[in-house]
Design a protein around this motif. Sequence first.
Motif, PDB file in Angstrom:
ATOM      1  N   ALA A 227      49.837  -7.834  58.665  1.00  0.00           N
ATOM      2  CA  ALA A 227      50.609  -7.513  59.864  1.00  0.00           C
ATOM      3  C   ALA A 227      49.688  -7.278  61.065  1.00  0.00           C
ATOM      4  O   ALA A 227      49.982  -7.711  62.184  1.00  0.00           O
ATOM      5  CB  ALA A 227      51.468  -6.277  59.600  1.00  0.00           C
ATOM      6  N   GLU A 228      48.592  -6.596  60.823  1.00  0.00           N
ATOM      7  CA  GLU A 228      47.633  -6.365  61.905  1.00  0.00           C
ATOM      8  C   GLU A 228      47.079  -7.684  62.434  1.00  0.00           C
ATOM      9  O   GLU A 228      47.001  -7.901  63.657  1.00  0.00           O
ATOM     10  CB  GLU A 228      46.485  -5.489  61.393  1.00  0.00           C
ATOM     11  N   GLU A 229      46.712  -8.574  61.512  1.00  0.00           N
ATOM     12  CA  GLU A 229      46.145  -9.859  61.936  1.00  0.00           C
ATOM     13  C   GLU A 229      47.180 -10.708  62.666  1.00  0.00           C
ATOM     14  O   GLU A 229      46.869 -11.385  63.655  1.00  0.00           O
ATOM     15  CB  GLU A 229      45.600 -10.620  60.720  1.00  0.00           C
ATOM     16  N   LEU A 230      48.417 -10.630  62.223  1.00  0.00           N
ATOM     17  CA  LEU A 230      49.488 -11.364  62.893  1.00  0.00           C
ATOM     18  C   LEU A 230      49.660 -10.843  64.324  1.00  0.00           C
ATOM     19  O   LEU A 230      49.861 -11.619  65.268  1.00  0.00           O
ATOM     20  CB  LEU A 230      50.795 -11.238  62.110  1.00  0.00           C
ATOM     21  N   GLY A 231      49.581  -9.522  64.494  1.00  0.00           N
ATOM     22  CA  GLY A 231      49.666  -8.954  65.843  1.00  0.00           C
ATOM     23  C   GLY A 231      48.544  -9.451  66.726  1.00  0.00           C
ATOM     24  O   GLY A 231      48.763  -9.767  67.912  1.00  0.00           O
TER      25      GLY A 231
ATOM     26  N   VAL B  41      57.816 -14.700  76.009  1.00  0.00           N
ATOM     27  CA  VAL B  41      57.327 -13.325  76.039  1.00  0.00           C
ATOM     28  C   VAL B  41      58.236 -12.401  75.236  1.00  0.00           C
ATOM     29  O   VAL B  41      57.765 -11.561  74.452  1.00  0.00           O
ATOM     30  CB  VAL B  41      57.208 -12.830  77.498  1.00  0.00           C
ATOM     31  N   GLY B  42      59.523 -12.527  75.420  1.00  0.00           N
ATOM     32  CA  GLY B  42      60.457 -11.642  74.722  1.00  0.00           C
ATOM     33  C   GLY B  42      60.320 -11.715  73.223  1.00  0.00           C
ATOM     34  O   GLY B  42      60.338 -10.681  72.524  1.00  0.00           O
ATOM     35  N   GLY B  43      60.181 -12.918  72.689  1.00  0.00           N
ATOM     36  CA  GLY B  43      60.034 -13.077  71.245  1.00  0.00           C
ATOM     37  C   GLY B  43      58.776 -12.406  70.715  1.00  0.00           C
ATOM     38  O   GLY B  43      58.792 -11.798  69.632  1.00  0.00           O
ATOM     39  N   VAL B  44      57.690 -12.518  71.479  1.00  0.00           N
ATOM     40  CA  VAL B  44      56.430 -11.896  71.050  1.00  0.00           C
ATOM     41  C   VAL B  44      56.558 -10.373  71.044  1.00  0.00           C
ATOM     42  O   VAL B  44      56.129  -9.701  70.096  1.00  0.00           O
ATOM     43  CB  VAL B  44      55.276 -12.345  71.977  1.00  0.00           C
ATOM     44  N   ILE B  45      57.162  -9.810  72.095  1.00  0.00           N
ATOM     45  CA  ILE B  45      57.333  -8.355  72.165  1.00  0.00           C
ATOM     46  C   ILE B  45      58.196  -7.852  71.017  1.00  0.00           C
ATOM     47  O   ILE B  45      57.880  -6.850  70.349  1.00  0.00           O
ATOM     48  CB  ILE B  45      57.942  -7.967  73.522  1.00  0.00           C
ATOM     49  N   ASN B  46      59.285  -8.534  70.774  1.00  0.00           N
ATOM     50  CA  ASN B  46      60.166  -8.134  69.668  1.00  0.00           C
ATOM     51  C   ASN B  46      59.448  -8.201  68.330  1.00  0.00           C
ATOM     52  O   ASN B  46      59.628  -7.326  67.463  1.00  0.00           O
ATOM     53  CB  ASN B  46      61.413  -9.016  69.642  1.00  0.00           C
ATOM     54  N   LYS B  47      58.623  -9.227  68.153  1.00  0.00           N
ATOM     55  CA  LYS B  47      57.902  -9.371  66.888  1.00  0.00           C
ATOM     56  C   LYS B  47      56.889  -8.241  66.716  1.00  0.00           C
ATOM     57  O   LYS B  47      56.720  -7.706  65.611  1.00  0.00           O
ATOM     58  CB  LYS B  47      57.180 -10.722  66.840  1.00  0.00           C
ATOM     59  N   LEU B  48      56.219  -7.860  67.792  1.00  0.00           N
ATOM     60  CA  LEU B  48      55.252  -6.768  67.693  1.00  0.00           C
ATOM     61  C   LEU B  48      55.947  -5.462  67.311  1.00  0.00           C
ATOM     62  O   LEU B  48      55.437  -4.703  66.471  1.00  0.00           O
ATOM     63  CB  LEU B  48      54.506  -6.604  69.023  1.00  0.00           C
TER      64      LEU B  48
ATOM     65  N   GLU C  83      58.689  -5.269  65.648  1.00  0.00           N
ATOM     66  CA  GLU C  83      59.119  -5.462  64.260  1.00  0.00           C
ATOM     67  C   GLU C  83      57.967  -5.159  63.301  1.00  0.00           C
ATOM     68  O   GLU C  83      58.147  -4.495  62.273  1.00  0.00           O
ATOM     69  CB  GLU C  83      59.607  -6.892  64.069  1.00  0.00           C
ATOM     70  N   LEU C  84      56.794  -5.656  63.631  1.00  0.00           N
ATOM     71  CA  LEU C  84      55.621  -5.389  62.795  1.00  0.00           C
ATOM     72  C   LEU C  84      55.311  -3.890  62.774  1.00  0.00           C
ATOM     73  O   LEU C  84      54.967  -3.326  61.728  1.00  0.00           O
ATOM     74  CB  LEU C  84      54.409  -6.164  63.324  1.00  0.00           C
ATOM     75  N   LEU C  85      55.417  -3.263  63.944  1.00  0.00           N
ATOM     76  CA  LEU C  85      55.104  -1.839  64.044  1.00  0.00           C
ATOM     77  C   LEU C  85      56.034  -1.006  63.164  1.00  0.00           C
ATOM     78  O   LEU C  85      55.586  -0.131  62.415  1.00  0.00           O
ATOM     79  CB  LEU C  85      55.219  -1.399  65.510  1.00  0.00           C
ATOM     80  N   THR C  86      57.308  -1.278  63.246  1.00  0.00           N
ATOM     81  CA  THR C  86      58.280  -0.466  62.500  1.00  0.00           C
ATOM     82  C   THR C  86      58.320  -0.809  61.020  1.00  0.00           C
ATOM     83  O   THR C  86      58.858  -0.039  60.224  1.00  0.00           O
ATOM     84  CB  THR C  86      59.678  -0.650  63.104  1.00  0.00           C
ATOM     85  N   SER C  87      57.728  -1.947  60.656  1.00  0.00           N
ATOM     86  CA  SER C  87      57.736  -2.322  59.238  1.00  0.00           C
ATOM     87  C   SER C  87      56.668  -1.594  58.440  1.00  0.00           C
ATOM     88  O   SER C  87      56.681  -1.623  57.206  1.00  0.00           O
ATOM     89  CB  SER C  87      57.538  -3.833  59.094  1.00  0.00           C
ATOM     90  N   LEU C  88      55.741  -0.955  59.140  1.00  0.00           N
ATOM     91  CA  LEU C  88      54.613  -0.304  58.468  1.00  0.00           C
ATOM     92  C   LEU C  88      54.859   1.190  58.347  1.00  0.00           C
ATOM     93  O   LEU C  88      55.285   1.841  59.306  1.00  0.00           O
ATOM     94  CB  LEU C  88      53.319  -0.552  59.245  1.00  0.00           C
TER      95      LEU C  88
END
Length: 1213
Positions: free
Chosen positions: A570-574, A591-598, A600-605
């Motif tokens: 997840a860190e590497e994906l970010g 931009v919106g998709g990237v922000i949402n994905k970040l 998502e990664l944050l809350t998944s950990l």
Amino acid sequence: MAMDESALAGNVARAMAAALDWSSSPDARKAAVSYLDSIKAGDVRVLAKISFLLVRKDWSSEIRLQAFKLLQHLVRLRWEELSSLERRDFASVAINLLSDMANPCEEWALKSQSAALATEIVRREGVEDIWKEFFPPLASLANAGPAQAELVAMTLRWLPEDITVHNEDLEGERRRMLLRGLTQSLADILPLLYNLLERHFGAAICEANKQQLDIAKQHAAAVTASVNAVNAYSEWAPLPDLASYGLINGCGFFLSSPDFRLHACEFFKVVSQRKRPVDDSATTFDSAMRSIFQILMNVSGDFLHKSSSTGGFIDESEMEFADILCESMVSLGSSNLQCVSSDNSMLSLYFHQMLGYFQHFKFALHRQSLLFWVALMRELVSKPKVTSHSAGVDAAVNSSSPVSGPGQVDKEKKGVLVFINHDVCTTILDVSFQRMLKKEKVSPGTVISLGVLELWTDEYDSKGDFSLYRSRLLELIRFIASHNPLVAAARVCDRIDVIIKSLMQSQMPAQDLATMEGLRLALETVVCAIFDGSNEVAGVSPEVQLAICKTFEGFLQQLLSLKWREPALAEELGRYLDAFGPFLKYFPDAVGGVINKLFELLTSLPFNLKDPLANRARHARLQICSSFIRIAKTTDKVILPHMKGIADTMAYLQKEGLLLRGEHNLLGEAFLVMASAAGIQQQQEVLVWLLEPLSKQWTQMEWQNTYLSDPTGLVRLCSDTSFMWSIYHAVTFFEKALKRSGIRKGAVSAENVSPACNNTKLLHPMAPHLSWILPPLLKLLRALHALWSPPITQSLPGELKAAMGMSDIEQTSLLGEGNLKSSKGRLTFADASQVDINKEGGIESNENGVRNWLKGIRDSGYNVLGLSTTLGDSFFRCMESSSVSVSLIEHIQSMEFRHTKLVIHLVVIPLIKFCPSDLWEGWVEKILLPLLLHCNQALNISWSSLLNEGRAKVPDIHDNICRSDLKVEVMEEKLLRDLTREICSFLSVLASPTVNIGLPSLEQFGHVNRVEAASLKGLYAFASSSIVAFLLTHKGLALPALQICIGAFTWTDGEAVAKISSFCGSVILLAISTNDLELRQFVGKDLFCALIQGLTLESNAVVSADLIGLCREIFVYLAEKDPAPRQVLLSLPCTTPPDLQAFEEALAKTSSPKEQKQHMKSFLLLATGNKLRALATQKSTNVITNVSLRTRNSTPPPEVSSEGDVVGLASLI
């Protein structure tokens, strides 16, 4: 007479034997050396006769070797004592001696010494004068046999060495004469060397075929000596001469001989670097260089073909040859590509072979060729330059004429770029992607898949730093991406796609991440190169732009679809997502998709604070938050429409307890970066939104009264872990807010300035918040400083005492041991301050936690204060100087050196630089007086201890430091030097023009005769416009500052002296430009003495010119006003009144500062008996480096006594 000479020779031989025999007693060896010195200094003719007797075969090898050195000593140092006829006879005997030494049974060392003797004679007598007599017997001797030929070749090899190796005592005319004489003699030397090569190579082959191996070896030795001699001329002899006499082709022939190819390859390595002349000889030079291209390319082609069919095996000797061959090819292309730029077939073949080296499985060859490709592509993709003449890669694109316009250069570049086609770019990129990692970082399975391909390993550390190698790879990738962006985009995305698919199939994908990490750097490089800020993406056609965008959009969507939950993944994906920042700037829809994905990664950990296994997840969460900062920096205004959504998400996560305080700080910092692109008003709104919740806690009196009202309060705070770290995060966020907010350069426009701000000075967005941020911070810092006060320290708990000491990493840093890495649990982000993953209440020991907290509060707290001073009036007119002074300086006597250095660097220096001059009276003295008094006292004590007892005594070193005594001493000295340099740096800041705008320049006074007493002002006239003058008008400030100046010239730290010299210059200037008698006397006597004392220290050699300049200013401008400068010079031990008078007359004859400095330097050397070590010039003895080590004068300069209280320097020098 012969009997006397024989007996004397025997005595000398016995003395030599005694001096060389380490079993002899020290007294015996000393007596022997003394006797030999007397012989060397005695009658030169006796020295010559005795030495020639001792080189005969009757004596042992050791005696003969020493005798040869005596003869060389005579030639080098006493040659002029012989008459012209005697020198001719001496040279004749030396030539005959060469013939006598040409015996296969003679030792090589003796033969080389005889050749060296002959060479010394030619150089001392002058090639032009002696060559006609010297060469015929030399050529005749060369024809006598292989042993004689070897000796002649050795002589010819060393003859030009002063030109190519060392020339310290052969400067100017003598060196030009040697070069001219040898150049005129090339018509004799080069044919002779070619004949020796041809004759003895053929003879060696013939004798080897007859199985006469001993004779064959003699001929081979002659060939080797001849090739080495050719190499000595290859660096400077005209290239057309080397070609016309057959030496280029001859050495090219030897490249196919296993016995001689390494020596021959050295020839090509040197000539490949020769620079193309700009005169009429350029055509013949080009012709010779084309021959070199052809020869090396033929050999390279054979090697590359052979190595490709060996299945990955190259023996050691073959590899050694290939390494030098590749280096020669790199030098050839880097220096002389223009010589073949008009030959498309040769140029194409050269590029093909260099590509072969670049993709070679041997790392050494790949690394060599990398240098060429980086240099080539840098020149090809850079903007056109107009140069008078060029060479190598640079000139390859400018070969039509010596002077070319930008249009012509552009045309030539395009001609070369044709060869850097799709296939070449693809190969370079693929190889670069493969080699982005160390071998140790790659999983065993990946290593097996690479086959024979060698990656960088830790064994290559001797070849340089891996980070430097990888940065060159990335630079090459950037150039290729600029040249062919479509290929670069496609290849990097395809390569990463392959790795992602392999990770998804791996049972342990986190262990295979190393390749992904390397490729992420490549992706960042490609994206930045293509979307570099120009209006048109990479300056390519719309069709190519569209293809590039589709490639990146498709790959970005693939990344966004990944469901990686493993922390490392997840860190590497970010990090991959933030690598797309420059792309998002041009394509905001993504931009919106990237922000949402970040998010998502944050809350998944997970972030369970008490779970040791969650450390990796917390680390990943922090990295993902830092990705927001990087994206905010690269996307500029494109991200502004998404600010509200980010804010809403942050608020939701915080409300739900899903966002740690450190993570909130990073996201808040990203918000500040976004707001800086929107303008002042937006920044102000963001700061209110971010700081308002903090202010409610920060300004509460309850916690201040509980924890900051008395010394024991901080002890209680350190026991309240949660609140302790909340305070830390508040302070660090204040620091980030100050760093990230403000007006960008060039960002002020009508769009971001409200009407209310028109015609008024813009207020910094943080200015309204200083009034509530700083008072509690000052209390906190005061309480922290109090912990080191002895009465309080004694009562502290043991754990807190231990935490106040230096950490292991701080000790390691002071010792300079190994690669410095952050301490456990700490990460350094490029876009964020240091963050500790355990600061939210993790699992580290309480001692380490408290140590980290103390250091963090100190570092960030000082930074907040220092950054606040840059706001000018908002700080100085709103804060009480007394509260700042008490907070910083109250416990200055108890501060450790590292902490004093920090407060000076981070707070005091910016405070002085930005304090309005009308407020100096209220601020400067309160801060500087206790600081300067303490530093003066502490530095004097520690330096006295270091210089007199060999160990600096500093307060930072405690008994709990578990290091050897030597390492403790190193740390102590490092801490002392660091503080010394910092306080001297601070004094240099005091002398900077920005805080001394009213200080006149020395040029305004012109010549000394123009400085009239009536035109001089009082010191107070400058006190309002020069902070140095302000300091000097306050005796309490001036005394410790000037004492530090005087002391610095007695301390052995040249760097500190370099820093403080500008302050001394300002003091001298004020003494010249004012009528202050006391200041003039200080400068004319005390400072003048100190400057001369500083020149007695060898450590001040690098700043000796500055010190001489200051001495010159004092004497030239003050000697007529005050007797002190003359008295100082007359007090020097070797000065006489006539000497001083002659010196003054010399000064009066010139108004040139440069000439006056030279007169001052010469006089000081004379007046001190050449005891100014900073001015001492070490001359090395000129000897043949191939025969023996160069001798250097190792006699130490006389000791300098610093005893006594004499005002002058007679007792000091």
